[in-house]
Motif scaffolding. Structure first.
Motif, PDB file in Angstrom:
ATOM      1  N   ILE A 162      35.413 -12.983  62.660  1.00  0.00           N
ATOM      2  CA  ILE A 162      35.414 -11.522  62.476  1.00  0.00           C
ATOM      3  C   ILE A 162      34.522 -11.083  61.303  1.00  0.00           C
ATOM      4  CG2 ILE A 162      37.659 -11.051  63.566  1.00  0.00           C
ATOM      5  CD1 ILE A 162      38.879 -11.002  60.720  1.00  0.00           C
ATOM      6  N   ALA A 163      33.766 -12.034  60.754  1.00  0.00           N
ATOM      7  CA  ALA A 163      32.928 -11.703  59.578  1.00  0.00           C
ATOM      8  C   ALA A 163      31.861 -10.673  59.932  1.00  0.00           C
ATOM      9  CB  ALA A 163      32.272 -12.971  59.036  1.00  0.00           C
ATOM     10  N   GLY A 164      31.614  -9.753  59.015  1.00  0.00           N
ATOM     11  CA  GLY A 164      30.556  -8.748  59.191  1.00  0.00           C
ATOM     12  C   GLY A 164      30.924  -7.632  60.140  1.00  0.00           C
ATOM     13  N   LYS A 165      32.197  -7.540  60.568  1.00  0.00           N
ATOM     14  CA  LYS A 165      32.581  -6.519  61.558  1.00  0.00           C
ATOM     15  C   LYS A 165      33.495  -5.443  60.981  1.00  0.00           C
ATOM     16  CE  LYS A 165      32.234  -9.751  65.439  1.00  0.00           C
ATOM     17  NZ  LYS A 165      32.994 -10.644  66.300  1.00  0.00           N
ATOM     18  N   ASN A 166      33.755  -5.480  59.688  1.00  0.00           N
ATOM     19  CA  ASN A 166      34.660  -4.528  59.043  1.00  0.00           C
ATOM     20  C   ASN A 166      36.050  -4.561  59.683  1.00  0.00           C
ATOM     21  OD1 ASN A 166      35.250  -2.544  57.084  1.00  0.00           O
ATOM     22  ND2 ASN A 166      34.853  -0.865  58.514  1.00  0.00           N
ATOM     23  N   LEU A 167      36.479  -5.773  60.136  1.00  0.00           N
ATOM     24  CA  LEU A 167      37.772  -5.902  60.810  1.00  0.00           C
ATOM     25  C   LEU A 167      38.820  -6.614  59.957  1.00  0.00           C
ATOM     26  CD1 LEU A 167      36.741  -7.077  64.427  1.00  0.00           C
ATOM     27  CD2 LEU A 167      37.781  -4.883  63.780  1.00  0.00           C
ATOM     28  N   ALA A 168      38.372  -7.325  58.921  1.00  0.00           N
ATOM     29  CA  ALA A 168      39.301  -8.175  58.156  1.00  0.00           C
ATOM     30  C   ALA A 168      40.298  -7.343  57.358  1.00  0.00           C
ATOM     31  CB  ALA A 168      38.517  -9.076  57.211  1.00  0.00           C
ATOM     32  N   ASN A 169      41.528  -7.788  57.372  1.00  0.00           N
ATOM     33  CA  ASN A 169      42.589  -7.136  56.615  1.00  0.00           C
ATOM     34  C   ASN A 169      42.458  -7.535  55.134  1.00  0.00           C
ATOM     35  OD1 ASN A 169      45.000  -6.294  55.516  1.00  0.00           O
ATOM     36  ND2 ASN A 169      46.221  -6.901  57.295  1.00  0.00           N
ATOM     37  N   PRO A 170      42.303  -6.560  54.242  1.00  0.00           N
ATOM     38  CA  PRO A 170      42.138  -6.914  52.821  1.00  0.00           C
ATOM     39  C   PRO A 170      43.463  -7.146  52.090  1.00  0.00           C
ATOM     40  CG  PRO A 170      41.939  -4.545  53.085  1.00  0.00           C
ATOM     41  CD  PRO A 170      42.211  -5.093  54.460  1.00  0.00           C
ATOM     42  N   THR A 171      44.601  -6.995  52.799  1.00  0.00           N
ATOM     43  CA  THR A 171      45.906  -7.048  52.123  1.00  0.00           C
ATOM     44  C   THR A 171      46.138  -8.355  51.362  1.00  0.00           C
ATOM     45  OG1 THR A 171      46.848  -5.606  53.809  1.00  0.00           O
ATOM     46  CG2 THR A 171      48.411  -6.849  52.474  1.00  0.00           C
ATOM     47  N   ALA A 172      45.794  -9.487  51.992  1.00  0.00           N
ATOM     48  CA  ALA A 172      46.092 -10.779  51.349  1.00  0.00           C
ATOM     49  C   ALA A 172      45.413 -10.883  49.987  1.00  0.00           C
ATOM     50  CB  ALA A 172      45.665 -11.930  52.259  1.00  0.00           C
ATOM     51  N   VAL A 173      44.134 -10.498  49.896  1.00  0.00           N
ATOM     52  CA  VAL A 173      43.472 -10.595  48.585  1.00  0.00           C
ATOM     53  C   VAL A 173      43.949  -9.491  47.638  1.00  0.00           C
ATOM     54  CG1 VAL A 173      41.440 -12.010  49.067  1.00  0.00           C
ATOM     55  CG2 VAL A 173      41.340  -9.555  49.500  1.00  0.00           C
ATOM     56  N   SER A 221      37.703 -18.078  55.627  1.00  0.00           N
ATOM     57  CA  SER A 221      36.581 -17.132  55.673  1.00  0.00           C
ATOM     58  C   SER A 221      36.435 -16.431  57.027  1.00  0.00           C
ATOM     59  CB  SER A 221      35.285 -17.865  55.320  1.00  0.00           C
ATOM     60  OG  SER A 221      35.115 -18.973  56.185  1.00  0.00           O
ATOM     61  N   ALA A 222      37.306 -16.751  57.976  1.00  0.00           N
ATOM     62  CA  ALA A 222      37.379 -16.069  59.285  1.00  0.00           C
ATOM     63  C   ALA A 222      36.011 -15.741  59.873  1.00  0.00           C
ATOM     64  CB  ALA A 222      38.239 -14.805  59.169  1.00  0.00           C
ATOM     65  N   PRO A 223      35.178 -16.746  60.174  1.00  0.00           N
ATOM     66  CA  PRO A 223      33.826 -16.448  60.682  1.00  0.00           C
ATOM     67  C   PRO A 223      33.836 -15.645  61.986  1.00  0.00           C
ATOM     68  CG  PRO A 223      34.312 -18.829  60.730  1.00  0.00           C
ATOM     69  CD  PRO A 223      35.430 -18.179  59.996  1.00  0.00           C
TER      70      PRO A 223
END
Ligand code: NAI
Length: 339
Positions: free
Chosen positions: A269-280, A265-267
């Motif tokens: 970087i959560a809520g920063k619009n930084l997470a890479n969506p590629t894996a999901v 859940s990468a806390p």
């Protein structure tokens, strides 16, 4: 129409899942999402990390698309991921790590398919403290490996290799030290390998395997291993192809299948619009293939790879100078996947 249970998850979960759902819907595939809670979000709402309604939904739809779930370290509730895998007997955790064109990584030709035993081993949940006067002086954990559990996972790896014309299956173990548990897994692997004479079979001890993987990953094709080793090695293979933001996973059982990212859940970087969506999104590709929507799967796969190759609409984990976020990367992939 397909019915699929949708679990947004914790931390970066809701934002990457929103992006992935948009991409899948852009293909025009007819899916009715049954949105349910699990993990921390469920504790806050239902006072239970896996509400009954969520389990009932998966029992009915038999397919779930799940965001990462936070598990408290040390105390607190037991991992919901482990519990879901055990509840639905999702015995094979399939985690492909494939190089993406356009990314600066040490190796260019990685194509490793990890099949991890998903319900047993050291994740069986048999663990306790030994306390004297209320103070823990020791802790014990029991690994359980069964012949039946090993057989179905190893067989899954060989069947996958046969179906996808892969050349080699490598069984990873520690049977020199853990002679009974991983020894049994190895014995079963050797036995089953005889039924697949066209596929090369070898085995490696986990420590040497980890070293070889970072020196020359091209020697690996399909890997089958026990729960804990597979958990660790699949983060390693993610690192080989560009990081945790890229690699998907499928939890496969007879009664159900759950698709998710390898990452958590990468806390940070959560809520920063930084997470890479590629894996999901790539987990979505695996899910579309699983439900027989092969054309949509191909379109999402190609759109994702094209966006990464161009390197413009990608999150900062892939391009440090990028100002593109989760939402924008997802939108660009959706635009290209549109039917
Ligand atoms: P993590 O995988 O969440 O994060 C590790 C590192 O990778 C962090 O620096 C994070 O920012 C980065 N990262 C992860 N996903 C990313 C993405 N999509 N884009 C860009 N960077 C990404 O592992 P961590 O921090 O050990 O675990 C956090 C929580 O997630 C824990 O509660 C853990 O139990 C849970 N977890 C859940 C999993 C699941 O639901 N299947 C799997 C692994 C961990």
């Amino acid at each position: 129409m397909h019915s699929i249970t949708l679990i947004p998850g914790d931390g970066i979960g809701p934002s990457i899942m929103e992006a992935a759902v948009k991409v899948i819907e852009a293909t025009g595939v007819d899916i009715q999402w049954d949105e349910r809670y699990a993990g921390l979000a469920a504790v806050e709402k239902f006072d239970s990390p896996i509400p009954f309604e969520t389990l009932e939904s998966i029992r009915k739809t038999r397919v779930a698309f799940k965001g990462p779930l936070t598990t408290p370290v040390g105390g607190g509730f037991r991992s919901v991921n482990v519990a879901l895998r055990q509840e639905f007997e999702l015995y094979a955790n399939v985690r492909p790590a494939v190089s993406f064109e356009g990314l600066q990584t040490r190796f260019k030709d990685v194509n490793i398919l990890m099949v991890r035993e998903n319900t047993e081993g050291l994740y069986s949940g048999i663990e306790h403290y030994i306390k004297v006067d209320g103070v823990a002086i020791a802790a014990e954990s029991t690994a359980v490996i069964t012949r039946a559990g090993s057989e179905r996972t190893v067989r899954y790896a060989f069947e996958y290799a046969r179906k996808h014309k892969r050349k080699r299956v490598t069984l990873v173990h520690k049977a020199n030290i853990l002679k009974c548990t991983t020894g049994l897994f190895l014995e079963v692997g050797k036995q089953i390998s005889k039924e697949y004479p066209e596929i090369e079979f070898n085995d490696k001890i986990i420590d040497a395997c980890a070293m070889q993987m970072v020196m020359d990953p091209s020697v690996f094709d399909v890997i089958v291993t026990t729960n804990l080793f597979g958990d660790i090695l699949s983060d390693l293979t993610s690192g080989l192809v560009g990081g945790l933001g890229l690699t998907p996973g499928a939890n496969i059982g007879k009664a159900a299948a759950i698709f998710e990212a390898v990452h958590g859940s990468a806390p940070d970087i959560a809520g920063k619009n930084l997470a890479n969506p590629t894996a999901v999104i790539m987990a979505g590709v695996m899910m579309l293939e699983y439900i027989g929507e092969l054309d949509a799967a191909k379109r999402v796969d190609q759109a994702t790879k094209a966006v990464i190759k161009e390197g413009k609409f990608v999150t900062p984990d892939l391009n440090k100078t990028s100002t593109c976020g989760t939402k924008e990367m997802g939108e660009e992939i959706a635009r290209r996947a549109r039917g």
